[in-house]
Design an enzyme around this catalytic site. Structure first.
Site, PDB file in Angstrom:
ATOM      1  N   ARG A 161       0.846  -1.203   0.000  1.00 53.73           N
ATOM      2  CA  ARG A 161       0.000   0.000   0.000  1.00 53.73           C
ATOM      3  C   ARG A 161       0.872   1.240   0.000  1.00 53.73           C
ATOM      4  NH1 ARG A 161      -3.281  -3.767   2.363  1.00 53.73           N
ATOM      5  NH2 ARG A 161      -4.999  -4.246   0.942  1.00 53.73           N
ATOM      6  N   ASP A 190       0.222  -6.951  -3.006  1.00 55.74           N
ATOM      7  CA  ASP A 190      -1.185  -6.603  -2.817  1.00 55.74           C
ATOM      8  C   ASP A 190      -1.655  -5.815  -4.035  1.00 55.74           C
ATOM      9  OD1 ASP A 190      -3.784  -6.042  -1.571  1.00 55.74           O
ATOM     10  OD2 ASP A 190      -2.792  -6.585   0.295  1.00 55.74           O
ATOM     11  N   HIS A 265      -6.514  -9.915  -4.115  1.00 53.98           N
ATOM     12  CA  HIS A 265      -5.543  -8.859  -3.796  1.00 53.98           C
ATOM     13  C   HIS A 265      -4.357  -8.853  -4.752  1.00 53.98           C
ATOM     14  CE1 HIS A 265      -7.133  -7.006  -0.162  1.00 53.98           C
ATOM     15  NE2 HIS A 265      -7.473  -8.200   0.292  1.00 53.98           N
ATOM     16  N   ASP A 330      -6.922 -14.128   1.730  1.00 56.16           N
ATOM     17  CA  ASP A 330      -8.004 -13.368   2.379  1.00 56.16           C
ATOM     18  C   ASP A 330      -8.831 -12.578   1.372  1.00 56.16           C
ATOM     19  OD1 ASP A 330      -5.702 -11.787   1.891  1.00 56.16           O
ATOM     20  OD2 ASP A 330      -6.507 -10.206   3.159  1.00 56.16           O
ATOM     21  N   GLU A 331     -10.056 -12.295   1.786  1.00 56.77           N
ATOM     22  CA  GLU A 331     -10.940 -11.313   1.139  1.00 56.77           C
ATOM     23  C   GLU A 331     -11.057 -11.505  -0.365  1.00 56.77           C
ATOM     24  OE1 GLU A 331     -10.647  -7.479   4.012  1.00 56.77           O
ATOM     25  OE2 GLU A 331      -8.944  -7.705   2.676  1.00 56.77           O
ATOM     26  N   TRP A 472      -0.833  -2.664   8.413  1.00 64.74           N
ATOM     27  CA  TRP A 472      -1.290  -2.346   7.056  1.00 64.74           C
ATOM     28  C   TRP A 472      -1.050  -0.860   6.841  1.00 64.74           C
ATOM     29  CZ3 TRP A 472      -2.180  -6.658   4.546  1.00 64.74           C
ATOM     30  CH2 TRP A 472      -2.552  -7.797   5.275  1.00 64.74           C
ATOM     31  N   THR A 473      -0.696  -0.487   5.623  1.00 64.49           N
ATOM     32  CA  THR A 473      -0.162   0.869   5.467  1.00 64.49           C
ATOM     33  C   THR A 473      -0.976   1.778   4.538  1.00 64.49           C
ATOM     34  OG1 THR A 473       1.353   0.062   3.765  1.00 64.49           O
ATOM     35  CG2 THR A 473       2.181   0.139   6.022  1.00 64.49           C
ATOM     36  N   GLU A 474      -2.262   1.502   4.398  1.00 65.78           N
ATOM     37  CA  GLU A 474      -3.080   2.426   3.591  1.00 65.78           C
ATOM     38  C   GLU A 474      -2.929   3.865   4.092  1.00 65.78           C
ATOM     39  OE1 GLU A 474      -4.195  -0.424   4.866  1.00 65.78           O
ATOM     40  OE2 GLU A 474      -5.599  -1.425   3.499  1.00 65.78           O
TER      41      GLU A 474
HETATM   42  C1  ACM Z   1      -6.414  -8.901   6.302  1.00 59.60           C
HETATM   43  O1  ACM Z   1      -6.390  -8.015   7.175  1.00 59.60           O
HETATM   44  N1  ACM Z   1      -7.117  -8.730   5.192  1.00 59.60           N
HETATM   45  C2  ACM Z   1      -5.715 -10.144   6.462  1.00 59.60           C
END
Ligand code: ACM
Ligand code: ZN
Length: 763
Positions: A161, A190, A265, A330-331, A472-474
């Protein structure tokens, strides 16, 4: 007995000796101070058997670390004053434990393996200044026995990110190692950037690592790239840089677990190679969080995708010695797979139940690619959906449920639940804090975390290898912000993972913390003093408003003002709930040992009006995700701000209909309902707010409908829907507002939006 013992020591004048106890974090299993000191100076040497496997790099690490703070490169010495490193056969302390004996003429560190020697050195370094100073370097004589509670002590960093160069990565690893963390989960792939050079597929980094630079705009509001705009933001690690970073980590007993995210992702990979997706359409690298028309999944039906992954993993395992390779998982938005003929054909041919089955097929097939290379797969807890791959290790992030389920299935687990170990969440505030993604994970919440869930038996608990914090670095764009979000919360996590549960103690941890803050300062690291914040909480009782002030620090005093001035040691001392009777600020700070702590005062503005403290009855309840301060948030005198997670009641399942009872018929001038619009977060102003009043609570008279002044396309608006009250007294007020659907072109087009309300102001 214990009390008596301490009193005796104090009487004997031993208190100075105890005050010298070094403030080691994580707290060692046992530490016994003895009389005397070792003075580290230019006459100190290093003694070790350099022929023993792996000892030489440990000695190099010790020598370089000591040179940093003393200016002296200490020689190898076979006799005399020295720091002695010894590999030995020792019971109880395992592969990462160590024994340390500090005497006046020697410091001896013994361990079963290099890892233990390294941790002995880390403990030693914490007893010394963090940088070169003129101070005499004295270490109290003592005996330490130490070993970790958990084998997996992890920290994650998202470099997709936002990209952070090799220097920051090394500094991050160094910080981990200082606090005896031993896994660095490197989130290299990602949607918004592919960061690892893969020689066979150069476009992954030539294209996938670079995007149009919108760093000056908030993640979710960034425009998408347009053809022709220069892609100037980004970066990636060459394989040579990666090798150097791996060696740097290894010297500190840190294993790097690379994450090569799949099957979702991966918009960055698809920007480089569109044929990897289901629709095979060209797309530009993402600039932020806008997913409109973006493909972010591999096509799970296409066999050539697996060939691509096989080739990528081939280079990954040649670089990274880690047994574990993280495959993400994930997701995954399964919609593209539902619409893809190739994916559907795969589901039919492989007899899979549905798209969850397809994800399970995908993860199992890629696990096979790791297994043939003698590596193990680890993935986020979604890999449980549709069936877990046979030997997969699960990283539980959506709470602990995935981890519990996997442990019961006899799979290894790493706990990393959003609450409390997502370090991208706030640690204080949010007022006065740098903008974060949301949430709130304070230092104490991290300290109180217990990685073994109560739901597991002793046998099942053995599958929990440890825990990890994720960054996480958004919203994190600089090295300084990385430091700030991790310090000091990582120290709390390190004590959770290393120190025996019985030895953990929040007050004692806080006493050791200032010493570490000093070291951060010496090293020029940005850190949060956020746990020295005061929490201001309003509550209503019998129609009146009160405020409580609290802090996570147990031995603190809280000082407050109500006139807007900065609190200090002469302000009012907080002793119990404060009654709020007029419009005013409450500002508060805390002190420990008569010294004010924390950088800025906690503050809250209270707007008094006739409804403050009155009960609110909703026809449909507010969302459990946006409870704000609880049931009477609309009447707590605290106005919602731009921080959406804090003071607003959110409604998405149906409309907002709220009634309040003023307790008796009263003369009222105006009634207003405050609402918020945040387009990207699906929050819209209602088209209109309807106001009704009553004197008996049964028969309501319509006062009117106040329309919204702006369209729901407007990005961010706060607005009071306000109406004039009738001339005669009223007792009951009912407000109603209809929810919108997300408009055309919105990422939630056609789905229900949200109403955010606060406050119901009656004047
Ligand atoms: C995650 O926070 N999507 C693993
Ligand atoms: Zn497909």
């Amino acid at each position: 007995m214990k009390q008596y013992f301490f009193t005796l020591l104090l009487l004997m004048g031993f208190n100075n000796l105890f005050a010298q106890e070094p403030a080691i974090i994580p707290k060692p299993v046992s530490l016994k101070i003895e009389s005397g000191v070792f003075v580290l100076d230019a006459s100190t040497g290093i003694r070790a058997d350099l022929k023993q496997t792996g000892v030489a790099p440990v000695v190099d690490f010790l020598r370089a670390s000591l040179k940093n703070i003393s200016g002296v490169s200490m020689p190898n010495k076979t006799a005399g004053k020295a720091i002695v490193l010894q590999l030995a056969k020792l019971d109880e302390i395992g592969q990462e434990g160590y024994l340390m004996q500090v005497a006046t003429n020697s410091i001896t560190i013994q361990a079963n393996a290099n890892a233990g020697l390294i941790y002995g050195i880390q403990t030693l370094l914490q007893t010394l200044p963090a940088i070169r100073t003129n101070a005499v370097m004295q270490i109290p004589c003592m005996q330490i026995k130490d070993y970790p509670r958990f084998q997996y002590r992890g920290m994650h960093l998202d470099v997709s990110r936002h990209f952070f160069g090799p220097d920051l990565v090394k500094q991050y690893i160094d910080l981990l190692a200082s606090y005896k963390m031993n896994r660095f989960h490197w989130h290299l792939v990602d949607d918004q950037g592919w960061r690892l050079e893969i020689k066979k597929y150069p476009a992954l980094t030539q294209v996938g690592a670079w995007r149009v630079d919108y760093t000056d705009q908030v993640w979710g509001n960034r425009p998408q790239a347009k053809t022709g705009e220069p892609a100037t933001y980004g970066g990636y690690y060459t394989q040579e840089q990666v090798k150097e970073i791996i060696a740097y980590a290894a010297q500190r007993n840190v294993t790097i677990v690379p994450e090569i995210e799949m099957p979702g992702h991966v918009a960055s990979a698809i920007a480089a190679y569109p044929l990897l997706s289901c629709n095979k359409q060209f797309q530009l690298p993402m600039t932020g969080g806008n997913y409109t028309n973006i493909s972010s999944n591999y096509c799970a039906g296409n066999d050539s995708v697996y060939q691509f992954i096989d080739n990528v993993l081939d280079e990954v395992v040649k670089l990274f010695p880690s047994t574990y390779i993280h495959l993400g998982g994930d997701e995954v938005d399964k919609d593209p797979w539902k619409k893809c003929a190739v994916c559907q054909a795969k589901i039919a041919r492989e007899n899979l139940k549905d798209e969850n089955g397809l994800q399970s097929y995908f993860m199992k097939r890629v696990e096979g690619l790791l297994k043939k290379r003698n590596r193990k797969m680890i993935g986020w807890d979604e890999i449980l959906e549709g069936g877990l791959a046979p030997d997969a290790t699960v990283m539980s992030w959506r709470g602990e449920a995935g981890g519990i389920e996997a442990a019961k299935m006899k799979h290894q687990v790493v706990m990393t639940p959003g609450k409390p170990v997502y370090f991208d969440h706030y640690q204080a505030g949010p007022e006065g804090e740098p903008v974060a993604i949301g949430g709130m994970n304070t230092l104490k919440m991290v300290y109180d975390y217990e990685p073994i869930p109560k739901e597991l038996s002793t046998t099942e608990a053995a599958y929990v290898m440890g825990a990890q914090a994720n960054l996480w670095t958004e919203f994190i764009t600089t090295a300084s912000m990385v430091q700030y979000m991790v310090l000091p919360r990582m120290l709390a996590l390190s004590e959770v993972l290393w120190t025996p549960k019985s030895e953990k103690n929040w007050d004692a941890f806080n006493q050791r913390l200032p010493q570490q803050f000093k070291a951060f300062g010496q090293r020029g690291l940005n850190y949060s003093a956020g746990n020295f914040a005061v929490e201001i909480k309003p509550y209503a009782e019998k129609g009146k408003l009160f405020v409580t002030l609290s802090t996570e620090i147990n031995d603190a005093k809280i000082w407050y003002t109500t006139d807007g001035s900065e609190p200090n040691l002469q302000s009012q001392l907080y002793t119990g709930p404060i009654s709020v009777q007029s419009t005013q600020w409450i500002k508060a700070k805390l002190s420990v040992n008569n010294s004010i702590k924390g950088l800025q005062a906690a503050k809250q503005y209270f707007s008094m009006h006739q409804a403050v403290g009155k009960s609110v009855i909703y026809v449909k309840p507010y969302s459990k995700y946006y409870p704000a301060a609880g049931a009477n948030t609309l009447t707590d005198g605290v106005r919602g701000t731009d921080a959406i997670g804090k003071n607003w009641h959110g409604f998405t399942d149906g409309d907002l209909i709220a009634t309040i009872d003023l307790g008796e018929a009263k003369q009222v001038q105006t009634i207003a309902l405050g609402c918020l619009q945040h387009y990207k977060d699906w929050i819209f102003l209602p088209a209109a707010v309807q106001f009704e009043v009553s004197t008996d609570g049964t028969n309501f008279t319509l006062l009117g409908n106040i329309p919204s002044p702006v369209s729901i396309e407007e990005k961010s608006v706060m607005h009071d829907f306000k109406i004039k009250a009738p001339a005669t007294p009223i007792r009951f007020i009912r407000v109603s507002a209809k929810n919108n659907l997300c408009p055309k072109g919105h990422s939630g087009e056609g789905k229900p939006g949200w109403i955010f309300a606060d406050e119901l102001v009656v004047e």
